[in-house]
Write a protein that holds these residues in place. Structure first.
Motif, PDB file in Angstrom:
ATOM      1  N   UNK A 164       0.836  -1.198   0.000  1.00  0.00           N
ATOM      2  CA  UNK A 164       0.000   0.000   0.000  1.00  0.00           C
ATOM      3  C   UNK A 164       0.872   1.248   0.000  1.00  0.00           C
ATOM      4  N   UNK A 165       1.896   1.260   0.830  1.00  0.00           N
ATOM      5  CA  UNK A 165       2.812   2.406   0.905  1.00  0.00           C
ATOM      6  C   UNK A 165       3.539   2.606  -0.420  1.00  0.00           C
ATOM      7  N   UNK A 166       3.970   1.502  -1.028  1.00  0.00           N
ATOM      8  CA  UNK A 166       4.660   1.587  -2.314  1.00  0.00           C
ATOM      9  C   UNK A 166       3.745   2.140  -3.394  1.00  0.00           C
ATOM     10  N   UNK A 167       2.493   1.691  -3.394  1.00  0.00           N
ATOM     11  CA  UNK A 167       1.524   2.165  -4.387  1.00  0.00           C
ATOM     12  C   UNK A 167       1.203   3.644  -4.207  1.00  0.00           C
ATOM     13  N   UNK A 168       1.132   4.104  -2.960  1.00  0.00           N
ATOM     14  CA  UNK A 168       0.888   5.525  -2.709  1.00  0.00           C
ATOM     15  C   UNK A 168       1.992   6.380  -3.324  1.00  0.00           C
ATOM     16  N   UNK A 169       3.193   5.867  -3.261  1.00  0.00           N
ATOM     17  CA  UNK A 169       4.354   6.618  -3.729  1.00  0.00           C
ATOM     18  C   UNK A 169       4.564   6.490  -5.232  1.00  0.00           C
ATOM     19  N   UNK A 170       4.280   5.319  -5.801  1.00  0.00           N
ATOM     20  CA  UNK A 170       4.648   5.053  -7.191  1.00  0.00           C
ATOM     21  C   UNK A 170       3.492   4.604  -8.073  1.00  0.00           C
ATOM     22  N   UNK A 171       2.293   4.420  -7.513  1.00  0.00           N
ATOM     23  CA  UNK A 171       1.215   3.748  -8.229  1.00  0.00           C
ATOM     24  C   UNK A 171       0.827   4.338  -9.561  1.00  0.00           C
ATOM     25  N   UNK A 172       0.944   5.647  -9.729  1.00  0.00           N
ATOM     26  CA  UNK A 172       0.498   6.289 -10.971  1.00  0.00           C
ATOM     27  C   UNK A 172       1.635   6.546 -11.945  1.00  0.00           C
ATOM     28  N   UNK A 173       2.861   6.173 -11.571  1.00  0.00           N
ATOM     29  CA  UNK A 173       4.023   6.483 -12.404  1.00  0.00           C
ATOM     30  C   UNK A 173       4.702   5.213 -12.901  1.00  0.00           C
ATOM     31  N   UNK A 174       5.395   5.343 -14.010  1.00  0.00           N
ATOM     32  CA  UNK A 174       6.228   4.245 -14.483  1.00  0.00           C
ATOM     33  C   UNK A 174       7.416   4.094 -13.551  1.00  0.00           C
ATOM     34  N   UNK A 175       7.771   2.875 -13.246  1.00  0.00           N
ATOM     35  CA  UNK A 175       8.810   2.624 -12.257  1.00  0.00           C
ATOM     36  C   UNK A 175      10.204   2.673 -12.868  1.00  0.00           C
ATOM     37  N   UNK A 176      11.154   3.179 -12.083  1.00  0.00           N
ATOM     38  CA  UNK A 176      12.564   3.108 -12.469  1.00  0.00           C
ATOM     39  C   UNK A 176      13.049   1.684 -12.246  1.00  0.00           C
ATOM     40  N   UNK A 177      14.241   1.373 -12.721  1.00  0.00           N
ATOM     41  CA  UNK A 177      14.790   0.032 -12.519  1.00  0.00           C
ATOM     42  C   UNK A 177      14.951  -0.282 -11.038  1.00  0.00           C
ATOM     43  N   UNK A 178      15.379   0.702 -10.254  1.00  0.00           N
ATOM     44  CA  UNK A 178      15.527   0.488  -8.808  1.00  0.00           C
ATOM     45  C   UNK A 178      14.179   0.226  -8.150  1.00  0.00           C
ATOM     46  N   UNK A 179      13.159   0.974  -8.577  1.00  0.00           N
ATOM     47  CA  UNK A 179      11.817   0.776  -8.024  1.00  0.00           C
ATOM     48  C   UNK A 179      11.258  -0.586  -8.418  1.00  0.00           C
ATOM     49  N   UNK A 180      11.553  -1.032  -9.628  1.00  0.00           N
ATOM     50  CA  UNK A 180      11.115  -2.355 -10.066  1.00  0.00           C
ATOM     51  C   UNK A 180      11.754  -3.447  -9.212  1.00  0.00           C
ATOM     52  N   UNK A 181      12.994  -3.248  -8.846  1.00  0.00           N
ATOM     53  CA  UNK A 181      13.661  -4.229  -7.997  1.00  0.00           C
ATOM     54  C   UNK A 181      13.010  -4.274  -6.618  1.00  0.00           C
ATOM     55  N   UNK A 182      12.645  -3.097  -6.093  1.00  0.00           N
ATOM     56  CA  UNK A 182      11.927  -3.058  -4.817  1.00  0.00           C
ATOM     57  C   UNK A 182      10.589  -3.776  -4.931  1.00  0.00           C
ATOM     58  N   UNK A 183       9.892  -3.548  -6.028  1.00  0.00           N
ATOM     59  CA  UNK A 183       8.602  -4.202  -6.240  1.00  0.00           C
ATOM     60  C   UNK A 183       8.770  -5.709  -6.375  1.00  0.00           C
ATOM     61  N   UNK A 184       9.846  -6.135  -6.990  1.00  0.00           N
ATOM     62  CA  UNK A 184      10.108  -7.571  -7.119  1.00  0.00           C
ATOM     63  C   UNK A 184      10.244  -8.209  -5.737  1.00  0.00           C
ATOM     64  N   UNK A 185      10.948  -7.529  -4.839  1.00  0.00           N
ATOM     65  CA  UNK A 185      11.103  -8.031  -3.469  1.00  0.00           C
ATOM     66  C   UNK A 185       9.754  -8.084  -2.761  1.00  0.00           C
ATOM     67  N   UNK A 186       8.974  -7.017  -2.906  1.00  0.00           N
ATOM     68  CA  UNK A 186       7.655  -6.973  -2.280  1.00  0.00           C
ATOM     69  C   UNK A 186       6.746  -8.062  -2.841  1.00  0.00           C
ATOM     70  N   UNK A 187       6.839  -8.283  -4.143  1.00  0.00           N
ATOM     71  CA  UNK A 187       6.050  -9.333  -4.803  1.00  0.00           C
ATOM     72  C   UNK A 187       6.385 -10.697  -4.225  1.00  0.00           C
ATOM     73  N   UNK A 188       7.679 -10.963  -4.053  1.00  0.00           N
ATOM     74  CA  UNK A 188       8.108 -12.255  -3.514  1.00  0.00           C
ATOM     75  C   UNK A 188       7.639 -12.433  -2.073  1.00  0.00           C
ATOM     76  N   UNK A 189       7.743 -11.371  -1.267  1.00  0.00           N
ATOM     77  CA  UNK A 189       7.322 -11.454   0.135  1.00  0.00           C
ATOM     78  C   UNK A 189       5.822 -11.724   0.232  1.00  0.00           C
ATOM     79  N   UNK A 190       5.056 -11.058  -0.602  1.00  0.00           N
ATOM     80  CA  UNK A 190       3.609 -11.254  -0.598  1.00  0.00           C
ATOM     81  C   UNK A 190       3.260 -12.682  -1.020  1.00  0.00           C
ATOM     82  N   UNK A 191       3.904 -13.168  -2.076  1.00  0.00           N
ATOM     83  CA  UNK A 191       3.598 -14.500  -2.593  1.00  0.00           C
ATOM     84  C   UNK A 191       4.006 -15.622  -1.641  1.00  0.00           C
TER      85      UNK A 191
END
Length: 226
Positions: A164-191
């Motif tokens: 939720x916090x990540x989406x508030x910060x980045x949800x409407x924008x295209x992600x940078x490579x660093x942000x994509x890596x953060x999202x990958x980690x969050x995706x793995x933790x959620x799954x």
């Protein structure tokens, strides 16, 4: 077969089959639930049969099938001999609290859960568990976590709040490579702890709102768990 019914039938166990496999009666199953030694069913499928004949008559019959997470089979084996739910509840609570306190990201979960000294406010955490316990008994965590353990309940809460916090910060924008890596980690933790949800409810679930949506927005469909 409808995709939602297919998902439920493949991933959950119907109450009659649960009783057969566990060698208990329907009454014993209901008593375990009433005594808070077992969570309630996670899904119900209401079926209506309409019988008609050339005589011009008809009869409508309805029945309800209840579906439980398959992990309930193990719980029945463990809890059938317990006199009350206190021991069972304490095991779940210990798992929940240990997983929460040990997490480096627990400050994301539950409002004002961290005191000014940086430690978890245990009074607030105990209150949070009592609410989670009620959700657990309703069968909710059989829907949204993989195994409905205390540790998974705590970890899912943290994972969702981080998303939720990540989406508030980045949800409407295209992600940078660093942000994509953060999202990958969050995706793995959620799954690691979260279920898929039935197809009909996925879009409005935490998975649909906070993960699937942002992955699609950034053309990361291969990361979406199906």
């Amino acid at each position: 077969m409808n995709v939602d019914i297919k998902y439920i039938k493949e991933n959950f166990i119907e109450s009659n089959e649960l009783c057969r496999v566990s060698r208990i009666s329907k009454q014993e199953l209901e008593e375990l639930i009433a005594n808070e030694l077992l969570p309630n069913s996670s899904y119900e499928i209401n079926i209506i049969y309409k019988i008609s004949s050339p005589l011009g008559d008809e009869k409508v019959i309805s029945e309800t099938e209840k579906y439980f997470p398959k992990t309930v089979i193990g719980l029945i084996q463990k809890n059938s001999n317990l006199d009350n739910s206190l021991e069972f509840k304490q095991v779940l609570k210990t798992e929940f609290i240990n997983a929460f306190v040990d997490s480096d990201n627990n400050h994301f979960a539950y409002d004002n859960i961290i005191d000014e000294d940086g430690n978890v406010n245990m009074e607030k955490l105990n209150l949070a568990f009592e609410q989670e316990w009620q959700y657990y008994l309703q069968g909710i965590y059989g829907i949204c976590t993989l195994n409905a353990t205390g540790a998974e309940i705590a970890k899912k809460e943290i994972a969702v709040k981080r998303l939720i916090e990540f989406n508030k910060k980045h949800g409407e924008n295209k992600l940078s490579d660093n942000d994509k890596e953060t999202l990958r980690v969050l995706n793995n933790e959620f799954n690691e702890v979260s279920n898929l949800f039935a197809p009909y409810q996925r879009a409005t679930s935490s998975r649909g709102k906070y993960l699937d949506k942002i992955l699609r927005l950034n053309s990361l469909n291969e990361w979406i768990k199906n």
